[in-house]
Design an enzyme around this catalytic site. Structure first.
Site, PDB file in Angstrom:
ATOM      1  N   HIS A  18     -46.374  45.897   5.366  1.00 37.73           N
ATOM      2  CA  HIS A  18     -46.230  45.132   6.610  1.00 37.73           C
ATOM      3  C   HIS A  18     -45.188  45.820   7.476  1.00 37.73           C
ATOM      4  CE1 HIS A  18     -48.439  41.649   4.874  1.00 37.73           C
ATOM      5  NE2 HIS A  18     -47.938  42.133   3.748  1.00 37.73           N
ATOM      6  N   ALA A  39     -41.556  34.130   2.313  1.00 39.64           N
ATOM      7  CA  ALA A  39     -41.991  34.988   1.200  1.00 39.64           C
ATOM      8  C   ALA A  39     -42.171  36.408   1.727  1.00 39.64           C
ATOM      9  CB  ALA A  39     -43.298  34.470   0.631  1.00 39.64           C
ATOM     10  N   HIS A  47     -50.805  48.947   1.055  1.00 43.76           N
ATOM     11  CA  HIS A  47     -50.567  47.563   1.531  1.00 43.76           C
ATOM     12  C   HIS A  47     -49.107  47.446   1.947  1.00 43.76           C
ATOM     13  CE1 HIS A  47     -51.082  42.960   0.821  1.00 43.76           C
ATOM     14  NE2 HIS A  47     -49.958  43.171   1.490  1.00 43.76           N
ATOM     15  N   ASP A  64     -46.677  46.087  -0.786  1.00 46.96           N
ATOM     16  CA  ASP A  64     -46.488  44.781  -0.138  1.00 46.96           C
ATOM     17  C   ASP A  64     -45.080  44.681   0.432  1.00 46.96           C
ATOM     18  OD1 ASP A  64     -47.204  42.361   0.897  1.00 46.96           O
ATOM     19  OD2 ASP A  64     -46.984  41.243  -0.971  1.00 46.96           O
ATOM     20  N   ASN A  96     -51.227  40.698   9.637  1.00 44.69           N
ATOM     21  CA  ASN A  96     -50.642  39.359   9.862  1.00 44.69           C
ATOM     22  C   ASN A  96     -49.375  39.463  10.710  1.00 44.69           C
ATOM     23  OD1 ASN A  96     -49.144  40.574   7.806  1.00 44.69           O
ATOM     24  ND2 ASN A  96     -48.620  38.625   6.838  1.00 44.69           N
ATOM     25  N   HIS A 104     -56.162  38.511   0.107  1.00 42.94           N
ATOM     26  CA  HIS A 104     -55.046  37.775  -0.496  1.00 42.94           C
ATOM     27  C   HIS A 104     -55.702  36.631  -1.262  1.00 42.94           C
ATOM     28  CE1 HIS A 104     -50.781  36.134  -0.512  1.00 42.94           C
ATOM     29  NE2 HIS A 104     -51.516  35.187  -1.086  1.00 42.94           N
ATOM     30  N   ARG A 106     -44.956  44.771  10.721  1.00 43.31           N
ATOM     31  CA  ARG A 106     -44.643  43.772  11.759  1.00 43.31           C
ATOM     32  C   ARG A 106     -44.921  44.328  13.156  1.00 43.31           C
ATOM     33  NH1 ARG A 106     -44.967  40.419   7.626  1.00 43.31           N
ATOM     34  NH2 ARG A 106     -43.090  40.200   6.385  1.00 43.31           N
ATOM     35  N   HIS A 125     -52.261  42.886  -4.196  1.00 39.79           N
ATOM     36  CA  HIS A 125     -51.055  42.500  -4.948  1.00 39.79           C
ATOM     37  C   HIS A 125     -51.344  41.567  -6.131  1.00 39.79           C
ATOM     38  CE1 HIS A 125     -51.551  39.166  -2.217  1.00 39.79           C
ATOM     39  NE2 HIS A 125     -50.871  39.697  -1.224  1.00 39.79           N
TER      40      HIS A 125
HETATM   41  C1  NCD Z   1     -46.302  38.891   3.146  1.00 38.66           C
HETATM   42  C2  NCD Z   1     -45.607  38.883   4.505  1.00 38.66           C
HETATM   43  O1  NCD Z   1     -44.407  38.551   4.577  1.00 38.66           O
HETATM   44  O2  NCD Z   1     -46.250  39.219   5.500  1.00 38.66           O
HETATM   45  N1  NCD Z   1     -45.489  38.146   2.227  1.00 38.66           N
HETATM   46  C3  NCD Z   1     -45.601  38.107   0.878  1.00 38.66           C
HETATM   47  O3  NCD Z   1     -44.875  37.322   0.264  1.00 38.66           O
HETATM   48  N2  NCD Z   1     -46.421  38.875   0.221  1.00 38.66           N
HETATM   49  C4  NCD Z   1     -47.688  38.347   3.284  1.00 38.66           C
HETATM   50  C5  NCD Z   1     -48.624  38.691   2.161  1.00 38.66           C
HETATM   51  O4  NCD Z   1     -48.872  39.852   1.885  1.00 38.66           O
HETATM   52  O5  NCD Z   1     -49.145  37.780   1.512  1.00 38.66           O
HETATM   53 ZN    ZN Z   2     -48.718  41.704   2.011  1.00 35.83          ZN
HETATM   54 ZN    ZN Z   3     -50.778  38.715   0.668  1.00 36.76          ZN
END
Ligand code: NCD
Ligand code: ZN
Ligand code: ZN
Length: 346
Positions: free
Chosen positions: A17, A265, A15, A249, A43, A137, A19, A171
């Site tokens: 990100h 976040a 998991h 995450d 996302n 999530h 971007r 998570h």
């Molecule tokens: C994640 C993000 O910034 O894309 N942020 C987070 O606080 N975990 C989104 C997610 O995984 O929920």
């Molecule tokens: Zn995430």
């Molecule tokens: Zn998430």
């Protein structure tokens, strides 16, 4: 005296990100360097919905990988109500799971939905039939410290209605969520280093620290301890230790969107996670379980065979940089970690 050492084979981050655009070009090589494989979340901006979106994202990620890193990226698509079997059949070869975002509960979740929306069960039923796991999530409406707990009844409903659907609780952050792993054979989870090692004090216990602010929010010391014990397979939860996978995450945001009055976040942590978690696993004599948590369990749960990569960790101090690239402040920036990555063989 010889240095204390852990050798991990094919570590996986299930998991993260990456971007899009310039951030992706920075983030993908960082995952590729130390992991054998990692799963990028959908996302993005704009989000990954269609087959074309997935293929375009794949091209962008693959172009950012250095060949010598021998790295397998894995992909996800953004959950939508009423996903047809035709659509799911078309995307299945390119993805490992489909990610459910509860609308408005985390970054770029405006395109998500409520678990009660019409068409959600139809999508889940089609995913079950086509054997596509659901990554979730899991946060419901309500007080932020209880949102994951409140989503528990949805997990129960889905796991019961769709017993062949693999549900990955992403998570996990609340000690009560662990019980769902005991209760349902088709429920699994990813665990982050922050939820296993820190509690709400890291965010709010001293000066406000946006670089420890994630969704789901870090919780009580008892939650953190229960999650750490679960991944190490101790204290009564040994029966679920094979159901837990590392998912960092890692979620970078530019510093101006973190250190402001309405900070996003999510924090970047992919490059420090293996070093951070080395300490508790090694100190508890759970090195074999560390290998399962960081690789073996995910291989089994997702049925994947990532490329070979050996990562050697040693108990020698390393300092977390203040910045990664120009704009990203990593988790624990400037702190000294007890463990370092000293060798990577790809
Ligand atoms: C994640 C993000 O910034 O894309 N942020 C987070 O606080 N975990 C989104 C997610 O995984 O929920
Ligand atoms: Zn995430
Ligand atoms: Zn998430």
């Amino acid at each position: 005296m010889s240095v204390e050492k852990i050798t991990l084979e094919d570590p996986l981050d299930m998991h993260c990100h990456w971007r899009q655009g310039a951030m992706l070009n920075k983030m993908v090589p960082l995952s590729a360097k130390i992991f054998a494989g990692a799963m990028g979340m959908p996302n993005t901006n704009p989000p990954i919905f269609s087959l074309e979106d997935i293929l375009e994202y794949k091209r962008a990620v693959e172009a950012a990988i250095h060949f010598e890193d021998n790295f397998q990226p894995y992909y996800t698509a953004y959950f939508q109500p009423n996903m047809s079997k035709e659509y799911l059949k078309a995307i299945k070869p390119h993805i490992l799971s489909i990610k459910f975002y509860p609308k408005g509960k985390t970054h770029n979740s405006e395109y998500g939905c409520s678990p009660h929306d019409p068409g959600v069960l139809e999508s889940l039923s089609n995913m079950e039939e086509l054997e596509i796991p659901a990554s979730v999530h899991g946060e419901a409406d309500g007080f932020c410290m209880r949102r994951e707990y409140l989503f528990g009844s949805i997990y129960e409903q889905w796991a019961t209605m769709f017993p062949k659907l693999k549900i990955i609780m992403e998570h996990i952050s609340d000690r009560r969520t662990l019980q769902l792993l005991v209760k349902f054979p088709n429920i699994f989870a990813t665990v982050t280093p922050q939820h296993a090692l820190f509690n709400l004090d890291a965010v709010l216990g001293g000066k406000l620290n946006p670089h420890m602010f994630w969704m789901p929010i870090l919780k009580e010391p008892e939650d953190q301890e229960a999650i750490l014990n679960a991944i190490m397979g101790i204290n009564g939860l040994a029966c679920v230790k094979h159901k837990l996978m590392l998912g960092t995450d890692s979620a970078p945001h530019p510093v101006d969107q973190k250190e402001c009055a309405c900070g996003c976040a999510g924090v970047f942590n992919a490059s420090i996670t293996l070093q951070l978690l080395a300490k508790p696993f090694f100190d508890s004599g759970k090195v074999e379980q560390y290998k399962m948590f960081t690789s073996g369990n995910a291989k089994e749960i997702y049925g994947i065979t990532p490329p070979k990569k050996t990562v050697v960790l040693e108990r020698v101090p390393s300092v977390v940089p203040d910045r990664v690239g120009v704009t990203v402040v990593p988790m624990l920036a400037g702190h000294t970690l007890e463990w370092s990555i000293t060798e990577i063989r790809a």
